[in-house]
Design a protein around this motif. Structure first.
Motif, PDB file in Angstrom:
ATOM      1  N   VAL A  36      -5.171   6.400   5.272  1.00  0.00           N
ATOM      2  CA  VAL A  36      -3.938   5.707   4.884  1.00  0.00           C
ATOM      3  C   VAL A  36      -3.875   4.270   5.392  1.00  0.00           C
ATOM      4  CG1 VAL A  36      -2.530   7.786   4.601  1.00  0.00           C
ATOM      5  CG2 VAL A  36      -2.741   6.749   6.874  1.00  0.00           C
ATOM      6  N   LEU A  37      -5.004   3.702   5.763  1.00  0.00           N
ATOM      7  CA  LEU A  37      -4.989   2.302   6.200  1.00  0.00           C
ATOM      8  C   LEU A  37      -4.432   1.410   5.100  1.00  0.00           C
ATOM      9  CD1 LEU A  37      -8.420   1.997   8.020  1.00  0.00           C
ATOM     10  CD2 LEU A  37      -6.145   1.838   9.047  1.00  0.00           C
ATOM     11  N   ARG A  80      -1.235   3.904  -1.940  1.00  0.00           N
ATOM     12  CA  ARG A  80      -2.570   3.434  -2.300  1.00  0.00           C
ATOM     13  C   ARG A  80      -3.650   4.199  -1.531  1.00  0.00           C
ATOM     14  NH1 ARG A  80      -5.990  -0.951  -0.034  1.00  0.00           N
ATOM     15  NH2 ARG A  80      -7.368  -1.772  -1.681  1.00  0.00           N
ATOM     16  N   PHE A  81      -4.671   4.625  -2.258  1.00  0.00           N
ATOM     17  CA  PHE A  81      -5.845   5.247  -1.650  1.00  0.00           C
ATOM     18  C   PHE A  81      -7.092   4.547  -2.163  1.00  0.00           C
ATOM     19  CE2 PHE A  81      -2.577   8.491  -1.663  1.00  0.00           C
ATOM     20  CZ  PHE A  81      -2.674   9.034  -0.389  1.00  0.00           C
ATOM     21  N   VAL A  82      -8.106   4.461  -1.321  1.00  0.00           N
ATOM     22  CA  VAL A  82      -9.390   3.888  -1.716  1.00  0.00           C
ATOM     23  C   VAL A  82     -10.511   4.753  -1.152  1.00  0.00           C
ATOM     24  CG1 VAL A  82      -8.527   1.509  -1.826  1.00  0.00           C
ATOM     25  CG2 VAL A  82      -9.514   2.366   0.313  1.00  0.00           C
ATOM     26  N   ILE A 142     -11.053  13.340  -2.158  1.00  0.00           N
ATOM     27  CA  ILE A 142     -10.875  13.978  -3.464  1.00  0.00           C
ATOM     28  C   ILE A 142      -9.708  14.958  -3.416  1.00  0.00           C
ATOM     29  CG2 ILE A 142     -13.304  13.695  -4.068  1.00  0.00           C
ATOM     30  CD1 ILE A 142     -13.717  16.643  -3.453  1.00  0.00           C
ATOM     31  N   ASN A 143      -9.235  15.329  -4.596  1.00  0.00           N
ATOM     32  CA  ASN A 143      -8.121  16.282  -4.729  1.00  0.00           C
ATOM     33  C   ASN A 143      -6.902  15.848  -3.913  1.00  0.00           C
ATOM     34  OD1 ASN A 143      -9.797  17.952  -6.321  1.00  0.00           O
ATOM     35  ND2 ASN A 143     -10.630  18.928  -4.485  1.00  0.00           N
ATOM     36  N   ILE A 144      -6.558  14.576  -4.005  1.00  0.00           N
ATOM     37  CA  ILE A 144      -5.423  14.035  -3.249  1.00  0.00           C
ATOM     38  C   ILE A 144      -4.109  14.462  -3.882  1.00  0.00           C
ATOM     39  CG2 ILE A 144      -4.288  11.963  -2.369  1.00  0.00           C
ATOM     40  CD1 ILE A 144      -6.993  10.530  -2.618  1.00  0.00           C
ATOM     41  N   ASN A 145      -3.197  14.966  -3.067  1.00  0.00           N
ATOM     42  CA  ASN A 145      -1.840  15.287  -3.493  1.00  0.00           C
ATOM     43  C   ASN A 145      -0.856  14.590  -2.572  1.00  0.00           C
ATOM     44  OD1 ASN A 145      -2.115  17.407  -5.700  1.00  0.00           O
ATOM     45  ND2 ASN A 145      -3.394  18.293  -4.102  1.00  0.00           N
ATOM     46  N   VAL A 146       0.192  14.040  -3.137  1.00  0.00           N
ATOM     47  CA  VAL A 146       1.187  13.300  -2.356  1.00  0.00           C
ATOM     48  C   VAL A 146       2.580  13.735  -2.767  1.00  0.00           C
ATOM     49  CG1 VAL A 146       2.141  11.036  -1.762  1.00  0.00           C
ATOM     50  CG2 VAL A 146      -0.337  11.298  -2.137  1.00  0.00           C
ATOM     51  N   GLN A 147       3.382  14.076  -1.771  1.00  0.00           N
ATOM     52  CA  GLN A 147       4.801  14.324  -1.981  1.00  0.00           C
ATOM     53  C   GLN A 147       5.569  13.367  -1.082  1.00  0.00           C
ATOM     54  OE1 GLN A 147       5.723  18.442  -1.246  1.00  0.00           O
ATOM     55  NE2 GLN A 147       4.145  19.201  -2.637  1.00  0.00           N
ATOM     56  N   VAL A 148       6.550  12.680  -1.643  1.00  0.00           N
ATOM     57  CA  VAL A 148       7.347  11.705  -0.897  1.00  0.00           C
ATOM     58  C   VAL A 148       8.806  12.136  -0.929  1.00  0.00           C
ATOM     59  CG1 VAL A 148       8.090   9.304  -0.714  1.00  0.00           C
ATOM     60  CG2 VAL A 148       5.731   9.835  -1.401  1.00  0.00           C
ATOM     61  N   SER A 190       0.811  -1.220   0.000  1.00  0.00           N
ATOM     62  CA  SER A 190       0.000   0.000   0.000  1.00  0.00           C
ATOM     63  C   SER A 190       0.846   1.272   0.000  1.00  0.00           C
ATOM     64  CB  SER A 190      -0.925   0.009   1.224  1.00  0.00           C
ATOM     65  OG  SER A 190      -1.812  -1.080   1.193  1.00  0.00           O
ATOM     66  N   GLY A 191       2.154   1.116   0.113  1.00  0.00           N
ATOM     67  CA  GLY A 191       3.019   2.295   0.094  1.00  0.00           C
ATOM     68  C   GLY A 191       4.278   2.136   0.912  1.00  0.00           C
ATOM     69  N   GLY A 192       4.228   1.257   1.928  1.00  0.00           N
ATOM     70  CA  GLY A 192       5.408   0.954   2.726  1.00  0.00           C
ATOM     71  C   GLY A 192       6.074   2.167   3.329  1.00  0.00           C
ATOM     72  N   LYS A 193       7.375   2.285   3.121  1.00  0.00           N
ATOM     73  CA  LYS A 193       8.160   3.359   3.725  1.00  0.00           C
ATOM     74  C   LYS A 193       7.805   4.740   3.178  1.00  0.00           C
ATOM     75  CE  LYS A 193      12.170   0.541   4.961  1.00  0.00           C
ATOM     76  NZ  LYS A 193      13.653   0.350   4.808  1.00  0.00           N
ATOM     77  N   ARG A 194       7.105   4.788   2.072  1.00  0.00           N
ATOM     78  CA  ARG A 194       6.708   6.083   1.523  1.00  0.00           C
ATOM     79  C   ARG A 194       5.837   6.865   2.512  1.00  0.00           C
ATOM     80  NH1 ARG A 194       6.931   2.645  -2.791  1.00  0.00           N
ATOM     81  NH2 ARG A 194       8.017   3.419  -4.664  1.00  0.00           N
TER      82      ARG A 194
END
Length: 250
Positions: free
Chosen positions: A118-119, A204-206, A241-247, A36-40
């Motif tokens: 973020v589950l 991952r998002f749901v 909605i309008n999800i933004n992700v910076q890693v 689902s994303g791990g260390k991110r």
């Protein structure tokens, strides 16, 4: 000699139960977090809109800052919760003094939305207890069924809530979640069905169809059967909605 054999058999059974429960549950949840994303998650900034409010989560090496921004007329209300368990409310960038009961209510609300967003991340927190229940099927798909409870210390205001996760046996993704929680007149129950899966910058998002049982005398562990039997009412949809992700680098 016969007594010794009985003792050894008992010890073997105890260790077998331990091996079949907690270690297996941990391994499955670890795999689910990884896919689902791990260390991110641990080095990320995530923001999204949910029900006319804006949420932002900053996480970095164990530290986190969770915020919720609400526009009320010409006022901007920001609720902020950090990893030190500090909660502060601001109105137009000025700190507001809150009564303890209201602060607890707002803090719990902010944490809950970020928690679900973020589950299964955070299911390895120190206060989390995981128990492997069984393998089962929902609509002919095989799942690992895992029960999650929380310690009073570190488990938050809602530590008595109980969750059940159905982790897909092939993909290790959390497709269904059920939970019980305290209501003013007893215990409430919900069942969530994940849909609209998308990966944004590797996380991952749901969204969820949020169901409520039709009847009473509910067994949390049997919510999957009620879902298959169509004995749940669709209460709402949980949509980000309008999800933004910076890693950041990790």
């Amino acid at each position: 000699m016969k007594s010794l054999h009985v003792v050894l058999l008992f010890i073997t059974m105890v260790f077998a139960c331990s091996d079949n429960n907690f270690p297996e549950a941990d391994a499955i949840i670890n795999k689910s977090i990884e896919v689902s994303g791990g260390k991110r998650f641990e080095h990320s900034t995530i923001d999204f809109d949910f029900r006319d409010r804006h949420y932002k989560a900053i996480r970095d090496k164990g530290y986190f800052l969770l915020t919720r921004t609400t526009l009320v007329g010409s006022d901007t209300i920001v609720d902020a919760l950090n990893s030190k368990d500090d909660f502060i409310r601001y109105r137009n960038q000025k700190k507001i003094q809150l009564h303890d009961t209201m602060a607890v209510k707002y803090k719990s609300s902010v944490n809950a939305v970020h928690y679900f967003s973020v589950l299964p991340y955070r299911l390895n927190d120190d206060a989390v207890n995981k128990t492997y229940i069984s393998k089962t099927k929902i609509n002919d798909t095989e799942y690992h069924k895992i029960k999650v409870t929380f310690n009073a210390e570190g488990g938050g205001e809602d530590f008595e809530d109980v969750f059940v996760y159905w982790i897909n046996a092939d993909t290790f993704k959390a497709d269904y979640i059920a939970y019980s929680y305290a209501e003013s007149d007893g215990i409430g129950y919900r069942f969530r069905e994940a849909y609209n899966e998308r990966y944004i910058n590797g996380i991952r998002f749901v969204d969820y169809n949020n169901y409520k049982p039709k009847g009473s005398n509910i067994d949390l562990m049997a919510m999957d059967r009620l879902f298959e039997q169509k004995a749940l009412n669709l209460l709402s949809k949980v949509e980000l909605i309008n999800i933004n992700v910076q890693v950041s680098d990790y």
